[in-house]
Design a protein around this motif. Structure first.
Motif, PDB file in Angstrom:
ATOM      1  N   GLN A 376       0.848  -1.185   0.000  1.00 17.70           N
ATOM      2  CA  GLN A 376       0.000   0.000   0.000  1.00 17.70           C
ATOM      3  C   GLN A 376       0.883   1.234   0.000  1.00 17.70           C
ATOM      4  O   GLN A 376       1.871   1.322   0.747  1.00 17.70           O
ATOM      5  CB  GLN A 376      -0.924   0.013   1.213  1.00 17.70           C
ATOM      6  CG  GLN A 376      -1.869   1.209   1.232  1.00 17.70           C
ATOM      7  CD  GLN A 376      -2.811   1.175   2.429  1.00 17.70           C
ATOM      8  OE1 GLN A 376      -2.813   0.210   3.201  1.00 17.70           O
ATOM      9  NE2 GLN A 376      -3.623   2.202   2.586  1.00 17.70           N
ATOM     10  N   VAL A 377       0.544   2.231  -0.812  1.00 15.81           N
ATOM     11  CA  VAL A 377       1.263   3.494  -0.904  1.00 15.81           C
ATOM     12  C   VAL A 377       0.332   4.603  -0.477  1.00 15.81           C
ATOM     13  O   VAL A 377      -0.808   4.683  -0.965  1.00 15.81           O
ATOM     14  CB  VAL A 377       1.784   3.739  -2.333  1.00 15.81           C
ATOM     15  CG1 VAL A 377       2.530   5.075  -2.397  1.00 15.81           C
ATOM     16  CG2 VAL A 377       2.682   2.613  -2.780  1.00 15.81           C
ATOM     17  N   SER A 378       0.793   5.503   0.417  1.00 14.54           N
ATOM     18  CA  SER A 378      -0.054   6.603   0.897  1.00 14.54           C
ATOM     19  C   SER A 378       0.776   7.873   0.990  1.00 14.54           C
ATOM     20  O   SER A 378       1.996   7.839   1.144  1.00 14.54           O
ATOM     21  CB  SER A 378      -0.640   6.265   2.285  1.00 14.54           C
ATOM     22  OG  SER A 378       0.396   6.073   3.234  1.00 14.54           O
ATOM     23  N   GLY A 379       0.075   9.024   0.894  1.00 16.26           N
ATOM     24  CA  GLY A 379       0.718  10.323   1.045  1.00 16.26           C
ATOM     25  C   GLY A 379       1.422  10.815  -0.190  1.00 16.26           C
ATOM     26  O   GLY A 379       2.201  11.779  -0.113  1.00 16.26           O
ATOM     27  N   THR A 380       1.168  10.201  -1.332  1.00 13.69           N
ATOM     28  CA  THR A 380       1.869  10.622  -2.546  1.00 13.69           C
ATOM     29  C   THR A 380       1.091  11.643  -3.354  1.00 13.69           C
ATOM     30  O   THR A 380       1.585  12.099  -4.404  1.00 13.69           O
ATOM     31  CB  THR A 380       2.150   9.392  -3.425  1.00 13.69           C
ATOM     32  OG1 THR A 380       0.904   8.730  -3.710  1.00 13.69           O
ATOM     33  CG2 THR A 380       3.098   8.434  -2.719  1.00 13.69           C
ATOM     34  N   ASP A 381      -0.103  11.994  -2.895  1.00 11.70           N
ATOM     35  CA  ASP A 381      -0.883  12.992  -3.618  1.00 11.70           C
ATOM     36  C   ASP A 381      -0.317  14.386  -3.384  1.00 11.70           C
ATOM     37  O   ASP A 381       0.049  14.748  -2.260  1.00 11.70           O
ATOM     38  CB  ASP A 381      -2.356  12.962  -3.161  1.00 11.70           C
ATOM     39  CG  ASP A 381      -3.018  11.622  -3.476  1.00 11.70           C
ATOM     40  OD1 ASP A 381      -2.519  10.949  -4.399  1.00 11.70           O
ATOM     41  OD2 ASP A 381      -3.968  11.260  -2.758  1.00 11.70           O
TER      42      ASP A 381
END
Length: 509
Positions: A376-381
């Motif tokens: 899972q990848v998060s915070g890349t926006d």
């Protein structure tokens, strides 16, 4: 008291004693010389008194004869005889005056009496000679009172001078005895004190030197924990003892450092030996696959049967995969070699970090699926663009995610990106997994080259131990840092902190 002060005090004491002896000697010599001068003056005065007495007696006898002739005859004195007689009286007067010069203060009274009485006598005699040819002159030279008085005063002076001479002689004897006694006492006192000072000085120095010798022997035998603490002084011997103790501490620390360096070198050699074994294994595995599948394909082409094209393609894919695996391993070794020799440099460009991370995640999807892991990848926006080396950035996360997937089986892997707290234009990337985790000891050496967390890691999971070392070097080259937090059985979290622009980060630092 220090050795130098003891030596100075001893030397000063000896010099004082020597100065006292020399001073006593000179004082005695001076006193003796003064007494001898006074004694000689007294003897000379006594001799001169006798001479004056004789001259007075001769002159009185001559005057009595002349007085008798003057009364009985008409003979007169010629001028020459008259002048000679007056000169003779003048000589007597001069002799009495010189006698006064030789008389000390203690005979001043006697001399004054002599001078007065002799002056009256000589004045009468002078008048007699001057008026001898004058028939009207009446002379009283026949009166013995003046002559007897002068002789009596002269005798008193002689007795006083003789007494003074005896006193001077006694003083000389006492002075000689006193100076000799003081000289002898001072000589023996000097010998005694010098011997005592030398004895105590040698005793003290010998004891201190024995303790120093014992300490050096203990040091020489290898007992570097021994301390020379029995010399309690601030002087040279105390400084020497402290210097020996300091030398022992430094020598012990040096031996400890050498032993530590030897242990580190042994560990490094062991690590490199393990690395060579691991590299040999890692190189041999894809090479065996390449050779094996290549021989299989070669045999299939020699068969007369039709080629199974799907199988043939799968075998070629395995050859390509093994070749890429071999290439990646060689590239890792070359990259680490470049980093260590300082030949690695940054090739900066502007890129979007979320895109690079997504590409890495996509490339690892087959491996994730094979290990049954969830990514899972998060915070890349809405992440800002970075001006850095995109290739090295990609390599960092490829290594981190590959390691997370390799040590996690049927678990959870996440990549979280966020701005770093308290710093503008910095990003913090956290790669978390739920794998086997590490102990604190393993965390201390996980970023070292050629070293893996555990010796059994290579046999169980494969790898050479270069991936995390390259991640650390690349992070530092890009102006950032990398750290790890982990517990055994609870997974690990690798945190990479990077600036958006390495040049600006270095300028701000």
């Amino acid at each position: 008291m220090s050795l130098r002060r003891r030596l100075v005090l001893s030397l000063f004491t000896i010099l004082v004693l020597f100065a006292v002896n020399v001073g006593t000697h000179f004082w005695g010599s001076y006193a003796r010389s003064e007494s001898m001068v006074a004694y000689r003056d007294a003897v000379t005065a006594a001799q001169m008194s006798t001479e004056v007495e004789q001259e007075l007696a001769d002159q009185r006898q001559r005057i009595r004869v002349l007085a008798t002739l003057r009364d009985t005859t008409d003979d007169q004195l010629d001028a020459g005889e008259q002048q000679a007689s007056l000169a003779n009286i003048g000589d007597i007067r001069s002799s009495i005056a010189r006698l006064g010069d030789l008389s000390p203060d203690v005979t001043e009274l006697q001399y004054q009496r002599l001078w007065e009485s002799s002056g009256e006598l000589l004045d009468g005699w002078t008048a007699f000679y001057e008026n001898y040819n004058d028939p009207d002159f009446e002379s009283d030279v026949e009166d013995p009172l003046y002559y007897v008085t002068a002789l009596q005063r002269l005798k008193e002076l002689e007795e006083r001078q003789a007494f003074i001479a005896v006193q001077r002689a006694n003083i000389i004897d006492r002075t000689i005895a006193l100076t000799d006694r003081i000289t002898v006492i001072g000589f023996f006192a000097s010998i005694f004190l010098t011997a005592m000072l030398g004895f105590f000085l040698v005793r003290y120095t010998n004891g201190a030197l024995k303790r120093l010798k014992r300490g050096t022997e203990r040091f020489g035998s290898g007992d570097l924990s021994y301390r020379i603490d029995s010399i309690n002084e601030d002087g040279e011997l105390g400084d020497l003892a402290r210097a020996f103790n300091t030398m022992s501490d430094k020598l012990r620390n040096a031996i400890y450092d050498v032993q530590q360096a030897k242990d580190s070198a042994d560990e490094a050699n062991a690590a490199k030996s393990i690395f060579l074994a691991n590299v040999s294994h890692e190189l041999r595995t894809p090479l065996n696959a390449i050779i094996g599948y290549s021989e299989m394909l070669h045999d299939e082409l020699d068969d007369s049967e039709a080629v199974d094209r799907p199988q043939f393609r799968r075998d070629l894919d395995k050859i390509i995969q093994s070749g890429r695996q071999l290439l990646n391993l060689i590239n890792d070794i070359l990259d680490l070699s470049k980093i260590e020799t300082g030949k690695m440099s940054l090739h900066c460009e502007t890129f979007a970090p979320q895109d690079v991370i997504q590409q890495v995640c996509d490339s690892l999807t087959p491996l994730m699926r094979e290990r049954k892991n969830t990514l899972q990848v998060s915070g890349t926006d809405d992440l800002p663009t970075m001006y850095s080396d995109a290739t090295k950035f990609r390599q960092i996360f490829l290594n981190l995610l590959s390691n997370a997937c390799k040590f996690t089986d049927g678990g959870y892997i996440s990549v979280e990106v966020q701005p770093k707290k308290g710093k503008v234009d910095w990003l913090e990337f956290a790669v978390h997994d739920t794998g086997i985790g590490m102990t604190e000891e393993q965390q201390d050496k996980v970023f070292d080259a050629f070293v893996q967390a555990d010796s059994s890691t290579s046999a169980t999971y494969g790898g050479t131990g270069l991936g995390l070392a390259i991640c650390r070097d690349y992070s530092e080259m890009m102006g950032g840092t990398i750290s790890v937090e982990s517990r055994p059985g609870e997974g690990a979290t690798f945190t990479v902190t990077l600036p958006l622009d390495p040049e600006l980060a270095r300028a701000a630092a």
